[in-house]
Write a protein that holds these residues in place. Sequence first.
Motif, PDB file in Angstrom:
ATOM      1  N   UNK A  66      50.993  41.073  39.405  1.00  0.00           N
ATOM      2  CA  UNK A  66      49.710  40.419  39.594  1.00  0.00           C
ATOM      3  C   UNK A  66      49.005  40.342  38.236  1.00  0.00           C
ATOM      4  N   UNK A  67      48.419  39.206  37.945  1.00  0.00           N
ATOM      5  CA  UNK A  67      47.629  39.055  36.726  1.00  0.00           C
ATOM      6  C   UNK A  67      46.200  39.510  36.988  1.00  0.00           C
ATOM      7  N   UNK A  68      45.562  40.023  35.971  1.00  0.00           N
ATOM      8  CA  UNK A  68      44.112  40.205  36.055  1.00  0.00           C
ATOM      9  C   UNK A  68      43.475  38.851  35.788  1.00  0.00           C
ATOM     10  N   UNK A  69      42.348  38.586  36.415  1.00  0.00           N
ATOM     11  CA  UNK A  69      41.714  37.275  36.226  1.00  0.00           C
ATOM     12  C   UNK A  69      40.205  37.413  36.325  1.00  0.00           C
ATOM     13  N   UNK A  70      39.525  36.469  35.684  1.00  0.00           N
ATOM     14  CA  UNK A  70      38.064  36.424  35.694  1.00  0.00           C
ATOM     15  C   UNK A  70      37.620  35.022  36.061  1.00  0.00           C
ATOM     16  N   UNK A  71      36.880  34.912  37.154  1.00  0.00           N
ATOM     17  CA  UNK A  71      36.376  33.609  37.584  1.00  0.00           C
ATOM     18  C   UNK A  71      35.168  33.206  36.748  1.00  0.00           C
ATOM     19  N   UNK A  72      35.017  31.927  36.536  1.00  0.00           N
ATOM     20  CA  UNK A  72      33.857  31.441  35.807  1.00  0.00           C
ATOM     21  C   UNK A  72      32.637  31.455  36.724  1.00  0.00           C
ATOM     22  N   UNK A  73      31.535  31.965  36.220  1.00  0.00           N
ATOM     23  CA  UNK A  73      30.341  32.135  37.048  1.00  0.00           C
ATOM     24  C   UNK A  73      29.804  30.809  37.557  1.00  0.00           C
TER      25      UNK A  73
END
Length: 323
Positions: A66-73
């Motif tokens: 699984x990749x770590x990910x950050x959604x755009x606000x």
Amino acid sequence: MPFSSSRRFAAVLVTAVTSASALLVASPVPADAATAQITISGTVACRGGHEVVGVWVASSGGGSKWASYTKRSYAPWVAEYTATFTTSTPTKIRIDTGCGRTSTGAWYSNNASPTYSTSSSKKINLVCKEAAGTAQRCAGWPDQLLVGMPFPGKYGKESPSTHHSSGDWSIDLYAIPGTAVRVKVVNSASVPLKMVVNNVRTTCGTAGRSVRIDLYRNNVKLGWIDYGHLANVPTTVKAGATVAQNQQIGVTHKWASQADNCWVVSSNSGVHTHFTAYDYDAHANVADYACWANYTMGSSLAAGRWIGSVGLTNATRKKQACT
């Protein structure tokens, strides 16, 4: 979903790939095969507007994870992801992007990418044309910008296929008076995006102001977007000014009706900004046109939801929906 790892998706992911032909099976690894630690990273976009809920990086040489990910606000349907692992090389990589969830908690859609061969770290930017279920729907991010809804509101009453337009297509986006109008344009993180005010002018009669913004991707001017019938346009929003992501450029307003029928609004529910997109045909030997998202007219959309694209699209004429 893993290519050859024994790990499986979480139980809530009931939309996993089931077709054997869809799996990339690892070949036996020779004892003297080279191994390397690599990082696979990039930007993924769920173009249908569902939030990114997971990114699986599958490797035929082992190390799938699984990749770590950050959604755009300002646009949670877009996320930056990264995964670092050790694998035999060369290896084939596939990215599975989860978009949205069902009422049971499962992924609404599992969207696979093509496979990419690599022996080292690699950036893979993807746009996924999501739909329910599991399929290969992601492709490499083209030379294209994705435009988002400037506020939470309703998507048109008349289709862009027939709505009057000074560009490639236009639509009225509805929100109550006083709603902030914010510029939301999505690009892959690894490619520079620049937005510059082209002009600010009277929309028509006394029905507000229009703000036109030129869009640059990797310093190439791809096209412009235009927001009409605005009130309270800041003095800093002027020709030549740089526009920041999610910047407010005005608010919606209930203007007096105009004699030329440019603005005839009798209630707050009719208040809107007239949005237009245009492509400058920046690609040699390709007829470029901006295209629009083919939603049901009157649909309620969240702020930032994809509404159309500028740049290298599949549109071959004006007023054409994106495919």
